[in-house]
Design a protein around this motif. Structure first.
Motif, short mmCIF file in Angstrom:
data_model
loop_
_atom_site.label_atom_id
_atom_site.label_comp_id
_atom_site.label_asym_id
_atom_site.label_seq_id
_atom_site.Cartn_x
_atom_site.Cartn_y
_atom_site.Cartn_z
N VAL A 240 34.75 24.76 -6.55
CA VAL A 240 33.95 25.52 -6.17
C VAL A 240 33.09 25.82 -5.11
O VAL A 240 32.83 26.65 -3.29
N ASP A 241 33.51 24.37 -4.13
CA ASP A 241 33.06 24.27 -2.31
C ASP A 241 34.05 24.91 -1.49
O ASP A 241 33.24 25.30 -1.28
N ALA A 242 35.12 25.08 -1.94
CA ALA A 242 35.88 25.58 -0.89
C ALA A 242 35.44 27.07 -0.64
O ALA A 242 35.66 27.70 0.64
N ILE A 243 35.37 27.18 -2.20
CA ILE A 243 35.41 29.31 -2.16
C ILE A 243 34.09 29.63 -1.52
O ILE A 243 34.24 30.62 -1.13
N GLY A 244 32.48 28.51 -1.72
CA GLY A 244 31.32 28.92 -1.49
C GLY A 244 31.83 29.11 0.08
O GLY A 244 31.26 29.40 1.01
N ILE A 245 31.76 27.42 0.56
CA ILE A 245 31.78 27.67 2.11
C ILE A 245 32.74 28.53 2.81
O ILE A 245 31.93 29.40 3.69
N GLY A 246 33.80 28.51 2.64
CA GLY A 246 34.65 29.60 2.99
C GLY A 246 34.52 31.36 2.86
O GLY A 246 34.91 31.69 4.31
N GLY A 261 38.26 27.09 4.78
CA GLY A 261 38.07 26.99 3.12
C GLY A 261 39.00 25.68 2.68
O GLY A 261 39.06 24.75 2.14
N LEU A 262 40.46 25.31 3.22
CA LEU A 262 41.40 24.23 2.48
C LEU A 262 40.78 23.25 3.48
O LEU A 262 41.23 22.27 2.23
N LEU A 292 24.35 29.74 18.71
CA LEU A 292 23.29 28.90 17.70
C LEU A 292 22.37 29.66 15.95
O LEU A 292 22.48 29.29 14.89
N VAL A 293 22.33 30.73 16.87
CA VAL A 293 21.24 31.73 15.04
C VAL A 293 22.76 31.65 13.62
O VAL A 293 22.83 31.08 12.98
N ASN A 294 23.99 31.50 14.26
CA ASN A 294 25.18 31.76 13.34
C ASN A 294 25.33 30.44 12.80
O ASN A 294 25.51 30.05 11.37
N ALA A 295 24.93 29.27 13.24
CA ALA A 295 25.19 27.88 13.00
C ALA A 295 24.06 27.89 11.98
O ALA A 295 24.54 26.94 10.89
N VAL A 296 23.10 28.32 12.27
CA VAL A 296 21.89 27.88 10.76
C VAL A 296 22.05 28.86 10.14
O VAL A 296 21.93 28.47 8.86
N ILE A 297 22.65 29.80 9.83
CA ILE A 297 23.71 30.27 9.15
C ILE A 297 24.14 29.90 8.43
O ILE A 297 24.37 29.33 7.22
N MET A 298 25.14 28.89 8.73
CA MET A 298 26.00 28.39 7.85
C MET A 298 25.89 27.23 8.19
O MET A 298 26.35 26.83 6.69
N LEU A 299 25.01 26.71 8.38
CA LEU A 299 24.13 24.74 7.84
C LEU A 299 23.96 25.91 6.75
O LEU A 299 23.81 24.34 5.63
N ALA A 300 22.77 26.85 6.84
CA ALA A 300 22.34 27.07 5.00
C ALA A 300 23.06 27.03 4.33
O ALA A 300 22.84 26.68 2.90
N ILE A 301 24.62 27.85 4.57
CA ILE A 301 25.44 28.15 3.40
C ILE A 301 26.13 26.94 2.72
O ILE A 301 26.22 26.43 1.59
N VAL A 302 26.16 26.22 3.93
CA VAL A 302 26.44 24.78 3.76
C VAL A 302 25.82 23.91 2.76
O VAL A 302 25.91 23.10 2.00
N LEU A 303 24.37 23.72 3.34
CA LEU A 303 23.23 22.98 2.43
C LEU A 303 23.46 23.30 0.85
O LEU A 303 23.16 22.44 0.34
N VAL A 304 23.28 25.31 0.21
CA VAL A 304 22.73 26.25 -0.67
C VAL A 304 24.53 24.96 -1.52
O VAL A 304 24.03 25.07 -2.70
N VAL A 305 25.50 24.94 -1.18
CA VAL A 305 26.57 25.08 -1.46
C VAL A 305 26.68 23.70 -2.30
O VAL A 305 27.19 22.83 -3.07
N GLN A 306 26.74 22.80 -1.18
CA GLN A 306 26.47 20.73 -1.60
C GLN A 306 24.95 21.29 -2.47
O GLN A 306 25.38 19.38 -3.33
N GLN A 307 23.91 21.49 -2.55
CA GLN A 307 23.00 21.22 -3.87
C GLN A 307 23.15 22.15 -4.82
O GLN A 307 23.10 20.53 -5.89
#
Length: 403
Positions: A240-246, A261-262, A292-307
């Motif tokens: 689930v983590d790999a699919i979400g973040i990847g 993802g791997l 920076l903007v893309n990194a902030v979006i990626m950070l939001a995705i990572v936080l959602v998956v980890q939550q």
């Protein structure tokens, strides 16, 4: 002994010095002392055991890896055995399938990584040029001649330290050789665990005294069930983590989404630490590649998956599977990483889950009342049928003297 005075009254014996000291010590202090020396012996014994195991880590790590893979692959072997295949052939098919999946995944991911690194290389060169321009025009005001001088000094320092660098490279090569030998040893142990796991466990159980065999057998079965549940649930959580973040990285255009993802999938097997490290790598990769903007979006995705993992998957799925509190998981990972590095963090939770189930079974004296089913994770011996495995086996009767 009590005596008699001249007037005929009885006289109590004079208390000894030891008796007087016991009465002078408060009850709470005596209880604390009793607990202290017992806990001290347990800690000393545990420390000595960990020290001894650290001396044979080159054998212990492949053994634990093989145990985890056995818990994961045994359902596949059991499914093939139900298709009227001999167990040896079922194990061979399972092992060949595992090797094929790993090799094909590495080849595919390697190609993706090569193409992605080529793209990143151009972006990295452009970034180096921007840094060089900032050094010249920024507050440091470093000229091209000064920069060339610093680079020449760095090159000379590397040449002077060539022997140390060569020694480090040799140590890395030696470590790679140890890893290859460990993988081969893991595969060898895994084959025999899948093929003769039940016979190996029966042999180990018969080494214990007869009265201790039911408790040892029942505790071992409970521990093995917990390990199997942990491995299968952890694979699901990691997927689930790999699919979400990847998938999130691929949607927003971050390069190396598949290798990322791997990495997330593998890192998720180390609770808490693995998710933080792989999440940070994903954000850094987005920052370097897309800004920076893309990194902030990626950070939001990572936080959602980890939550999602922390508040849904871990408590509802993993918690029920291994019956461990999140605080216990965090402390186990921290202690394991401190004592044994990455292998300690990797094996801390399954070892804790196994010990938790075994200790609970022994503390409740479960072998006296419980009927312990033959777990499907334990391989069948030659000549046994699937119906025999599914029948419940009383732990008192499971260990007989005849073999």
């Amino acid at each position: 002994m009590s005596g008699t005075a001249k007037n005929g009254t009885s006289v109590e014996p004079r208390p000894t010095r030891g008796r007087m000291l016991d009465e002078d010590i408060p009850y709470g202090v005596r209880v604390a002392a009793e607990w202290a020396w017992r806990v001290g012996i347990i800690l000393i014994t545990g420390g000595v055991l960990i020290w001894l195991l650290s001396k044979v880590s080159f054998l212990l790590i492949p053994l634990l890896l093989a145990a985890l893979f056995t818990a994961l692959l045994n359902p596949v072997v059991a499914w093939l055995s139900r298709r009227r295949l001999p167990r040896g052939i079922a194990v061979a098919i399972t092992m060949l399938g595992l090797i094929a999946v790993v090799v094909l995944t590495l080849i595919f991911v390697g190609r993706q990584a090569t193409a992605g690194f080529k793209e990143l290389w151009g972006q990295a060169l452009e970034g180096v040029k921007q840094v060089q321009q900032w050094l010249q025009d920024g507050p440091l005001q470093i000229t091209t001649d000064q920069l060339d001088k610093y680079l020449s000094q760095l090159t000379g320092s590397l040449q002077n330290q060539s022997s140390a660098i060569l020694t480090g490279a040799l140590s890395v090569g030696s470590g790679a050789g140890h890893i290859a030998a460990g993988l081969l040893l893991t595969l060898f142990i895994l084959i025999f665990f899948l093929l003769e796991g039940r016979q190996i466990w029966a042999f180990l159980t018969k080494l214990a005294p007869r009265k201790a065999r039911p408790a040892l057998d029942g505790a071992g079965r409970k521990a093995w069930t917990s390990v199997g549940s942990y491995v299968r649930i952890q694979v699901f959580v990691a997927a689930v983590d790999a699919i979400g973040i990847g998938a999130g990285a691929a949607i927003i255009g971050v390069p190396l989404a598949l290798p990322l993802g791997l990495a997330v999938f593998l890192g998720s097997f180390i609770p808490v630490v693995g998710a933080l490290v792989t999440g940070a790598v994903a954000v850094l990769l987005a920052l370097v590649a897309n800004g920076l903007v893309n990194a902030v979006i990626m950070l939001a995705i990572v936080l959602v998956v980890q939550q999602l993992e922390s508040h849904v998957l871990q408590p509802l799925v993993m918690g029920k599977a291994v019956s461990l509190h999140p605080v216990g998981v965090i402390l186990a990972v921290a202690a394991g990483s401190f004592l044994a590095g990455i292998p300690g963090a990797l094996f801390a939770v399954p070892v804790l889950a196994a010990l938790n189930s075994a200790i609970r079974f022994i503390a409740a004296r479960g072998w006296e009342t419980d009927v312990v089913p033959a777990t499907p994770e334990l391989p069948l011996a030659d000549g046994e049928t699937e119906t025999q495995e599914e029948q419940p086996i009383n732990s008192k009767e499971a260990i007989s003297d005849d073999h």
